[in-house]
Scaffold this active site. Structure first.
Site, mmCIF file in Angstrom:
data_model
loop_
_atom_site.group_PDB
_atom_site.id
_atom_site.type_symbol
_atom_site.label_atom_id
_atom_site.label_comp_id
_atom_site.label_asym_id
_atom_site.label_seq_id
_atom_site.Cartn_x
_atom_site.Cartn_y
_atom_site.Cartn_z
ATOM 1 N N GLU A 759 0.870 -1.183 0.000
ATOM 2 C CA GLU A 759 0.000 0.000 0.000
ATOM 3 C C GLU A 759 0.896 1.218 0.000
ATOM 4 O O GLU A 759 1.693 1.395 0.922
ATOM 5 C CB GLU A 759 -0.866 0.037 1.274
ATOM 6 C CG GLU A 759 -1.798 -1.140 1.432
ATOM 7 C CD GLU A 759 -2.936 -1.139 0.438
ATOM 8 O OE1 GLU A 759 -3.206 -0.081 -0.153
ATOM 9 O OE2 GLU A 759 -3.530 -2.204 0.243
ATOM 10 N N CYS A 793 -2.195 8.704 4.042
ATOM 11 C CA CYS A 793 -2.106 8.470 2.596
ATOM 12 C C CYS A 793 -3.426 8.826 1.932
ATOM 13 O O CYS A 793 -3.469 9.134 0.751
ATOM 14 C CB CYS A 793 -1.671 7.055 2.274
ATOM 15 S SG CYS A 793 -2.605 5.830 3.151
#
Ligand SMILES: Cc1cc2nc3c(=O)[nH]c(=O)nc-3n(C[C@H](O)[C@H](O)[C@H](O)COP(=O)(O)OP(=O)(O)OC[C@H]3O[C@@H](n4cnc5c(N)ncnc54)[C@H](O)[C@@H]3O)c2cc1C
Length: 1004
Positions: A759, A793
């Site tokens: 990720e 993020c």
């Protein structure tokens, strides 16, 4: 329950009331007018009601003919398909055809304006005063409510105060010419001999843009500082001030503001507050407030309402995992109202009562209770909303004399929000007005003692068969962990207490944990408070290559037994770990505040998410752990099942230090893969908590190994090691891509291809459409961009605003951002804390400098002086896709604003980076939303809300392209990445005979 004698009187009075107004209808339900027709259609057709009310909500932003035409078509279809209520007016104008669109626009606009005017006493002071004078001539007093857009900035709060002061001045001039409303003697110059003629209501959240129960004291003081100025004016002109009650979130703040204000004006009798009968806490609040006033021998006033936010309160509580704060049966609210009204009337010497209801049973009950208790007339009055229930208000005027209309005043634009609330209230299935005037009234039922109605409804609900649904394995279904509820004083107290406890324990050294043993090393890295780097919180032992090698060896040794442990048994360890984390939730959250600078709510949410992962993956493993039979052919058994891959390296980031770690680690463990876990050194203590949690849960030795260390020393070794079967990584794109590249190489002794779950970053955009609700868009963009200092993020780093609303949006955004306060996160008054470390700080500051070159600096906040990794909240305008600021991930509180010429360009720009993680759009155009669903290509798209804080199971999280490999943590496919599927096929037929299985397809 009312005593039977009193109840009989209430019912008799109610019947009289009904017969006195028989044949009359509130204008709202008059089908001769457009509004009545709309109400009628809305009550018959739920879909039309939703479309209509949503359209009314969007209407103020439809500022040009094209927008209006498009929205009419998008909401209601082409003219030929439209409900007659909409098109008839235009048709009557006789001009449909080529000119139809323009005419339709005109007719619909005029009708909506007319509808809003129904509830709003005036758009300006002159109009409002004129209408109020007319109402006084008819015998009605008024209370003025200043309408405003949601207050998003200090400047907007000041405008609200200014408007209130202006209205008070204007009313003061006028009141001198007003005759007193007739009463029974009393003080000349006052209505009914006791009530001030000027009466104003204020909304607490209009007075402070950052009101938030997390910062209870700060919110109370900020609101108080402004309401004080309004109060001073009210007292100066001898008026009445009431503080309205908004949602439950602000209830205790509002009550505290009222108490403090009242103490400052102890002897001034005309100060009041609203309480809402639908809240379960209100019985106690009424009792407490009355006792408080009595103890101080101070006169107060309570306006009791049922409450205007029932749907909101119910939905929000469900979304947050909280107890629903309102009664769920309408009659329970009605019964609570009568209980609380009695309490107030019994204490009439200290409390003046404003009975605010349109319900004839409620009003009759108050009248009868007041008679029974011999309450002097001057100690209570009735109140209804302007524009509603005209027959009821006339009836009250006749029997009680003292009635006040709540008169909203101000611009039509904010008025639309108020209009939608009223439309919803009056079309609700259980609305007294709807049941009395829009349908054939069942008077006996409408006047029944609400306790009796509630009991009946409870019985009916209990008799309905429940349909319990269980998760696989018979477990209760997964539910997200509740969010922190800072309306609760115990939650607010728990944070400082937990932080103080952590500080009181001496800083510790945290050893590695390998093969069930603590392993100390001499290489230590201090972990510090980023808001005060001189505060060392602990020292983290660093693993070198030998320790990592040992951990891999331990994991490898533990693998066979762990692989062969039943999935259900492995799941139990996760469930136990979840219980342990839940028990320690405040301690774990407090560490996040100190070690990485999360605000209280963000810290608590991180721990909650960690618990969610444990609970969810446990259930998922039970679901996936049962072998499936494939095909139904007799004589053949095909069993499909999963097995783990082998030792897993888990490399976790610092920004969600418990949640992401717990998620990746627990997914690997529950699927049967022993773990070598490398946390970030910035959050080594939080990482170490997983050792404690899994240790207490009793995981066998070697299944979980904790090896913090310098990436430069152990990173490549861990990734390259031939015994590592899978790597779960969350972090930056550069590191993620490096892992992908290195892991592709097969090293000597390696017998598998490594699986990578990676990720990475994002460059997330929110589109602000030209019809967006800016009251919503501005705070959600701010939260998405600057919550936890933008170090998520999923954070918003680009906002793409359509040209038509660019100036208005940007102006409001910047003003709102100015209210943000930067300082240590342990103080809930601070909206933003320090960033992670000096490296992050340097990188973010470099982007701030770049932003100033590439675009135009719109705002740069001040930062605290002295130590701490502070960076300013920065907003840069004039950015286009060519700029680095529009392409590179910054991971800090820097927001780029981009002006798009139209929606097509906005979508094109949104997709113009190499990332595809999160995205958002604020729009009320059904067509544009459909386009965004299809064309805005991100892993997680959020519509009309913030873009961070994905919830396990509800919003599986993860992106594609350079944002990651699309594995969606917290979703139904995630665990599959940690396992290999296998199939075993057996020929079960021997000598022409095969045992039958229940689902064999033998005879079909
Ligand atoms: C002068 C005045 C001032 C006001 N100020 C405020 C204020 O400051 N804050 C505020 O919130 N409201 C305020 N209101 C609005 C008020 O809350 C609503 O108008 C009122 O709830 C309508 O109640 P009713 O008795 O007229 O109608 P009814 O039809 O008897 O009651 C409707 C109410 O019942 C409750 N209800 C509906 N469904 C359910 C259910 N399933 N279970 C439990 N309860 C249910 C809701 O509160 C709903 O509004 C004010 C109203 C007036 C007249």
């Amino acid at each position: 329950m009312q005593n039977p004698e009193l109840d009989a009187k209430i019912v008799a009075r109610g019947k009289d009331f009904f017969s006195a107004i028989s044949g009359e209808k509130p204008s709202l339900f008059n089908k001769g007018a457009w509004m009545g027709k709309v109400m009628d259609w809305s009550m018959q057709n739920e879909q039309f009601k939703i479309q209509m009310f949503r359209f009314v909500d969007a209407f103020p932003s439809l500022t040009n003919p094209r927008l209006l035409t498009d929205h009419i078509r998008e909401y209601f279809g082409e003219e030929k398909d439209m409900p007659p209520v909409l098109s008839t007016g235009a048709r009557l104008a006789g001009m449909l055809g080529p000119l139809g669109g323009a005419v339709l626009n005109k007719v619909i606009s005029a009708n909506i304006h007319e509808m809003a005017r129904q509830f709003i006493v005036g758009e300006n002071t002159v109009e409002a005063v004129r209408k109020m004078e007319k109402l006084r001539k008819d015998g009605f007093a008024a209370v003025v409510d200043v309408l405003g857009e949601a207050t998003l900035s200090e400047e907007e709060a000041e405008v609200y105060v200014g408007t209130c002061l202006e209205v008070l001045d204007a009313l003061n001039v006028e009141q001198k010419g007003w005759n007193d409303l007739a009463g029974q003697g009393g003080v000349p110059g006052l209505d009914w001999g006791h009530a001030p003629k000027v009466n104003i209501s204020v909304k607490p959240t209009a007075l402070y843009c950052l009101a938030n129960p997390q910062d209870f004291e700060g919110s109370v003081e900020a609101i108080l500082s402004r309401v004080r100025r309004i109060c001073a004016k009210v007292v100066e002109i001898g008026g009445f001030l009431c503080i309205d009650m908004e949602t439950h979130r602000f209830k205790d703040i509002t009550l505290e503001v009222f108490r403090r204000l009242k103490m400052e004006y102890r002897d001034y009798p005309h100060l009041g507050v609203v309480l809402q009968a639908y809240l379960k806490e209100t019985d106690k609040d009424v009792a407490d407030l009355l006792a408080w006033a009595k103890a101080r021998d101070s006169q107060i006033s309570i306006r009791l309402v049922k409450g205007a936010y029932w749907d909101y309160e119910t939905i929000r509580a469900k979304q947050m995992g909280w107890q629903i704060p309102v009664w769920s049966i309408k009659a329970e609210t009605d019964a609570a109202y009568e209980r609380q009204a009695r309490m107030i009337l019994e204490n009439h010497e200290v409390c003046h009562f404003g009975c605010a209801s349109h319900n004839i049973r409620t009003i009759s009950a108050v009248l009868e209770m007041a008679d029974e208790l011999h309450v002097p007339k001057k100690r209570y009055e009735f109140q209804v909303l302007y524009g509603m229930a005209e027959p009821v208000r006339k009836g009250i005027l006749k029997v009680a004399g003292r009635i006040r209309l709540y008169c909203p005043y101000g611009d039509m634009v904010p008025g639309m929000g108020y209009l939608v609330r009223r439309l919803l209230e009056n079309t609700a299935n259980e609305s007294f007005l709807r049941l009395s005037f829009a349908e054939e009234p069942r008077i006996e039922r409408l006047l029944e003692d609400p306790e009796k109605s509630a009991e009946r409804e409870r019985g009916e609900r209990a008799a309905k068969p429940e349909n319990p649904v269980a998760a696989p394995g018979g477990m209760p279904c997964f539910e997200n962990e509740p969010m922190a509820d800072f309306t609760r004083a115990d939650y607010r107290a728990a944070f400082p207490a937990a932080i103080a406890r952590l500080r009181a324990t001496p800083d510790k050294t945290y050893p590695l944990f390998i093969d069930g043993q603590e392993v100390a090393t001499t290489d230590l890295i201090p972990t510090v408070n980023p808001a005060k780097p001189s505060e060392v919180l602990g020292r983290i032992c660093q693993a070198g290559i030998p320790e990592v090698a040992k951990a891999i060896e331990a994991a490898k040794a533990a693998f066979p037994a762990w692989r062969d442990t039943e999935p259900g048994e492995r799941a139990q360890y996760l469930l136990k770990a979840a219980r342990i984390a839940r028990r320690r939730v405040f301690e774990l959250s407090a560490w996040q505040v100190l070690e990485i600078g999360k605000q209280w709510d963000q810290a608590y949410a991180d721990v909650g998410e960690a618990i969610d992962f444990l609970e969810y993956y446990a259930r998922e493993m039970i679901r996936l752990g049962a072998p499936q039979r494939l095909g139904k052919v007799p004589g053949e058994s095909n069993r499909y099942f999963y097995e783990p891959k082998g030792p897993a390296a888990v490399i976790a980031p610092w920004n969600f230090p418990l949640a992401i770690s717990a998620g990746m680690v627990s997914a690997a463990i529950v699927t049967g893969n022993p773990v070598i876990y490398k946390p970030s050194n910035l959050t080594g203590i939080i990482g170490h908590h997983l050792v404690e949690i899994f240790g207490e849960a009793g995981l066998p030795a070697g299944v979980f190994n904790y090896v913090p260390g310098r990436g430069s020393v152990i990173g490549d070794f861990l990734v390259d090691h031939p015994d590592i079967a899978l790597i779960a990584f969350t972090g930056s794109m550069d590191v993620g891509l490096r892992i992908v590249e290195r892991a592709a190489k097969v090293h000597p002794g390696q017998r598998h291809v490594k699986k990578i779950i990676s990720e990475m970053g994002g460059k997330n955009a929110i589109i602000i459409d030209d019809d967006a609700d800016l009251d919503e868009a501005v705070p959600h963009v701010l939260y998405s961009a600057f919550g936890f200092q933008g170090q998520k993020c999923s954070a918003c780093s680009r906002v793409i605003v359509l040209d038509a609303v660019y100036d208005r949006f940007t102006e409001r955004l910047v003003k709102a951002a100015k209210a943000y306060r930067i300082g240590p996160s342990e103080d809930p008054a601070n909206t933003m804390g320090a960033v992670a470390d000096a490296v992050a700080r340097k990188s973010i500051l470099a982007y701030c400098a770049l932003g100033k070159q590439e675009g135009k600096l719109l705002y740069e906040s001040p930062v605290p002086q002295g130590e701490g990794y502070w960076v300013p909240l920065t907003i840069i305008g004039g950015i286009t896709p060519q700029h680095r600021l529009a392409q590179e991930e910054i991971f800090g509180p820097v927001l780029a604003i981009m002006r798009a010429k139209d929606f097509d360009q906005a979508i094109e720009w949104a997709n113009s980076t190499s990332f595809a993680l999160t995205g958002g759009i604020f729009s009320r155009s059904p067509d544009h939303l459909a386009r965004a669903r299809r064309d805005f290509r991100v892993g997680n798209l959020y519509i009309n809300r913030n873009i961070t804080g994905a919830q396990v199971e509800r919003q599986p999280f993860g992106g594609s392209r350079m944002s990651g490999v699309g594995t969606k943590a917290g979703g139904p496919d995630y665990l599959l990445h940690f396992m290999d599927p296998r199939v075993v096929t057996e020929n079960t037929m021997r000598k022409g005979f095969a045992p039958m299985e229940a689902d064999d397809d033998m005879l079909k």
